[in-house]
Design an enzyme around this catalytic site. Structure first.
Site, PDB file in Angstrom:
ATOM      1  N   ILE A 273       0.843  -1.200   0.000  1.00  0.00           N
ATOM      2  CA  ILE A 273       0.000   0.000   0.000  1.00  0.00           C
ATOM      3  C   ILE A 273       0.883   1.257   0.000  1.00  0.00           C
ATOM      4  CG2 ILE A 273      -1.943   1.182   1.117  1.00  0.00           C
ATOM      5  CD1 ILE A 273      -2.666  -1.511   2.436  1.00  0.00           C
TER       6      ILE A 273
ATOM      7  N   LEU B  35      13.146  -2.500   3.989  1.00  0.00           N
ATOM      8  CA  LEU B  35      13.171  -3.500   2.902  1.00  0.00           C
ATOM      9  C   LEU B  35      13.091  -4.935   3.408  1.00  0.00           C
ATOM     10  CD1 LEU B  35      15.678  -1.977   0.306  1.00  0.00           C
ATOM     11  CD2 LEU B  35      13.193  -1.742   0.400  1.00  0.00           C
TER      12      LEU B  35
ATOM     13  N   LYS C 185      10.197  -6.426   4.067  1.00  0.00           N
ATOM     14  CA  LYS C 185       9.076  -6.938   3.283  1.00  0.00           C
ATOM     15  C   LYS C 185       8.917  -6.153   1.979  1.00  0.00           C
ATOM     16  CE  LYS C 185       7.567 -10.050   6.201  1.00  0.00           C
ATOM     17  NZ  LYS C 185       6.892  -9.775   7.453  1.00  0.00           N
TER      18      LYS C 185
ATOM     19  N   ALA D 281       5.033   1.902   7.930  1.00  0.00           N
ATOM     20  CA  ALA D 281       6.005   0.893   8.378  1.00  0.00           C
ATOM     21  C   ALA D 281       5.483   0.124   9.586  1.00  0.00           C
ATOM     22  CB  ALA D 281       7.329   1.572   8.724  1.00  0.00           C
TER      23      ALA D 281
ATOM     24  N   TYR E 188      -1.767  -7.912  16.384  1.00  0.00           N
ATOM     25  CA  TYR E 188      -1.688  -6.948  15.274  1.00  0.00           C
ATOM     26  C   TYR E 188      -2.713  -5.827  15.469  1.00  0.00           C
ATOM     27  CZ  TYR E 188      -2.490  -4.937  10.688  1.00  0.00           C
ATOM     28  OH  TYR E 188      -2.677  -4.048   9.648  1.00  0.00           O
TER      29      TYR E 188
ATOM     30  N   ASN F 230     -10.181  -4.708   3.164  1.00  0.00           N
ATOM     31  CA  ASN F 230      -9.232  -5.587   2.464  1.00  0.00           C
ATOM     32  C   ASN F 230      -8.623  -4.926   1.226  1.00  0.00           C
ATOM     33  OD1 ASN F 230     -10.840  -7.398   4.247  1.00  0.00           O
ATOM     34  ND2 ASN F 230      -9.468  -8.906   3.351  1.00  0.00           N
TER      35      ASN F 230
ATOM     36  N   LEU G 275      -5.849 -13.415  -0.015  1.00  0.00           N
ATOM     37  CA  LEU G 275      -6.703 -14.242  -0.872  1.00  0.00           C
ATOM     38  C   LEU G 275      -6.489 -13.999  -2.371  1.00  0.00           C
ATOM     39  CD1 LEU G 275      -9.000 -16.305  -1.136  1.00  0.00           C
ATOM     40  CD2 LEU G 275     -10.605 -14.375  -1.078  1.00  0.00           C
TER      41      LEU G 275
ATOM     42  N   GLY H 204      -9.368 -16.839  14.206  1.00  0.00           N
ATOM     43  CA  GLY H 204      -9.399 -15.378  14.320  1.00  0.00           C
ATOM     44  C   GLY H 204     -10.144 -14.680  13.194  1.00  0.00           C
ATOM     45  N   ASP H 205     -10.634 -15.417  12.183  1.00  0.00           N
ATOM     46  CA  ASP H 205     -11.345 -14.788  11.066  1.00  0.00           C
ATOM     47  C   ASP H 205     -12.811 -14.528  11.424  1.00  0.00           C
ATOM     48  OD1 ASP H 205      -9.635 -14.315   8.955  1.00  0.00           O
ATOM     49  OD2 ASP H 205      -9.933 -16.278   8.021  1.00  0.00           O
TER      50      ASP H 205
HETATM   51  N1  UDP Z   1      -8.782 -16.775   2.660  1.00  0.00           N
HETATM   52  C1  UDP Z   1      -9.016 -18.057   2.169  1.00  0.00           C
HETATM   53  N2  UDP Z   1      -7.956 -18.741   1.631  1.00  0.00           N
HETATM   54  C2  UDP Z   1      -6.697 -18.227   1.557  1.00  0.00           C
HETATM   55  C3  UDP Z   1      -6.485 -16.912   2.040  1.00  0.00           C
HETATM   56  C4  UDP Z   1      -7.547 -16.215   2.585  1.00  0.00           C
HETATM   57  O1  UDP Z   1     -10.129 -18.581   2.219  1.00  0.00           O
HETATM   58  O2  UDP Z   1      -5.783 -18.905   1.080  1.00  0.00           O
HETATM   59  C5  UDP Z   1      -9.925 -16.024   3.218  1.00  0.00           C
HETATM   60  C6  UDP Z   1      -9.727 -15.568   4.647  1.00  0.00           C
HETATM   61  O3  UDP Z   1     -10.195 -16.559   5.539  1.00  0.00           O
HETATM   62  C7  UDP Z   1     -10.583 -14.296   4.685  1.00  0.00           C
HETATM   63  C8  UDP Z   1     -10.496 -13.766   3.251  1.00  0.00           C
HETATM   64  O4  UDP Z   1     -10.051 -14.850   2.446  1.00  0.00           O
HETATM   65  O5  UDP Z   1     -11.913 -14.605   4.949  1.00  0.00           O
HETATM   66  C9  UDP Z   1      -9.518 -12.624   3.116  1.00  0.00           C
HETATM   67  O6  UDP Z   1      -8.298 -13.013   3.704  1.00  0.00           O
HETATM   68  P1  UDP Z   1      -6.954 -12.188   3.540  1.00  0.00           P
HETATM   69  O7  UDP Z   1      -5.863 -12.957   4.222  1.00  0.00           O
HETATM   70  O8  UDP Z   1      -6.758 -11.842   2.105  1.00  0.00           O
HETATM   71  O9  UDP Z   1      -7.252 -10.811   4.294  1.00  0.00           O
HETATM   72  P2  UDP Z   1      -7.721 -10.529   5.822  1.00  0.00           P
HETATM   73  O10 UDP Z   1      -9.230 -10.607   5.804  1.00  0.00           O
HETATM   74  O11 UDP Z   1      -7.074 -11.517   6.706  1.00  0.00           O
HETATM   75  O12 UDP Z   1      -7.237  -9.122   6.038  1.00  0.00           O
END
Ligand code: UDP
Length: 329
Positions: A12, A33, A35, A73, A140, A169, A189, A283-284
């Site tokens: 970003i 640098l 990442k 950063a 985080y 996202n 994703l 955690g999702d």
């Molecule tokens: N996700 C998935 N498979 C992957 C990576 C991510 O199903 O290989 C899902 C993840 O569970 C979330 C969404 O995609 O619901 C977006 O995930 P990402 O890691 O891109 O962003 P985040 O929501 O963690 O910021």
């Protein structure tokens, strides 16, 4: 006068550097640098180094007339932060503390901060508003929230004015294809799905098929990285104009399931992209969708690329042209 962009070699950050340069701003980038990629910085003055290097920070603030800071950063992976909380507090909170100390010392009053929807944790209602409770579910998110609070107290004590931007996202790439997303290892994703289209992975895993959503997979609000970049510029303009601290969500206000994202990637790339439903990722939250009404109203921010199709197409143009990212192909 120059703008200091920390983390300007990251995903970003580099798109924001490009946006600011296009607006005719003088940009100084500080990035360690770890990442980021130096090739992603198109034209700014570059310093390689970390926020923890106080001598370097002093040199930078003394040498350049810095009028504001855009602060990216940070360590930014939710899962990794659970494994390494000490590293996250050190890099994010202590690193920012050192930066702000220099700002106060050199009388730099404006900062735009890269915050996150992870400050909310599991949302109580959708769409999420800035006034909703914040209860992060990872180190985080906690570190980003701690930094927002640091800015709040520094406003009262030193007159430091901040705009904290809580992204949903981030996705997509520079529409002209000059820069894009390149993480190693990749965890997001859309780039993962596109790596399947490129034949670099056999399939994509759908993390969880039993959420309470329309097709059982998680819903997220995907926002184009160039729209995020523009929001930083508008936030700085507002700081210069109104000199007021604020917090804004940045998203399109529209959610897509993981399965819908994969389907869009299939139609944009023309590849079949095999997908397998696997276990939930810890955690999702099931659904994260922003209310970006405040940013629309107060910053005059309106995303230029709200369609998921355009976001995926720009990402695909980048990944197809640079299958190994910034590494020489
Ligand atoms: N996700 C998935 N498979 C992957 C990576 C991510 O199903 O290989 C899902 C993840 O569970 C979330 C969404 O995609 O619901 C977006 O995930 P990402 O890691 O891109 O962003 P985040 O929501 O963690 O910021």
């Amino acid at each position: 006068m120059a703008i200091l962009i920390t983390g300007g070699a990251g995903y970003i950050g580099s798109h924001t550097v490009l946006y600011f340069l296009n607006q005719g701003e003088e940009v100084i980038v500080l990035d360690n640098l770890e990442k980021g990629h130096q090739q992603a910085i198109l034209g700014a003055t570059f310093y390689k180094g970390s926020l923890h290097d106080e001598a370097l920070l002093t040199e930078l603030f003394e040498k350049h007339k810095i009028d504001a800071v855009i602060h990216f950063a940070a360590s930014s992976l939710v899962g990794e932060s659970v494994e390494k909380p000490l590293e996250y507090y050190e890099n994010n909170v202590i690193g920012t503390h050192k930066l702000v100390k220099q700002m106060v010392k050199h009388d730099v009053k404006h900062i735009v901060f890269s915050s996150t929807a992870a400050t909310y944790g599991e949302p109580k209602s959708i769409p999420i508003k800035e006034t909703d409770p914040t209860s992060p579910t990872s180190p985080y998110g906690e570190t980003k929230l701690a930094i927002e609070k640091l800015f709040h107290w520094c406003d009262g004590a030193y007159g430091l004015k901040s705009v904290c931007l809580r992204y949903f996202n981030a996705a997509g790439a520079d529409p002209e294809g000059r820069i894009g997303e390149d993480h190693t290892p990749e965890s997001h994703l859309i780039p993962i799905v596109l790596q399947v289209a490129l034949g670099q992975r056999e399939h994509v895993q759908i993390f969880g098929g039993d959420y309470d959503t329309k097709d059982g997979s998680c819903v997220r609000d995907y926002i184009h990285v160039m729209d995020l970049a523009e929001a930083h510029y508008l936030a700085l303009q507002k700081l210069r104009r109104d000199d007021k601290t604020a917090i804004y969500n940045l998203g399109n206000g529209k959610g897509f399931t993981v399965k819908e994202v994969i389907e869009t990637c299939r139609s944009v790339t023309g590849h079949p992209i095999p997908a397998v439903v696997s276990a939930r990722r810890p955690g999702d939250p099931a659904t994260l969708i922003a209310s970006a009404e405040q940013a629309n109203k107060e910053l005059g921010w309106k995303p230029k690329y709200p369609q998921l199709e355009a976001i995926v197409r720009h990402a695909w143009n980048w990944h197809e042209a640079k299958p190994k990212g910034y590494e020489t192909n």
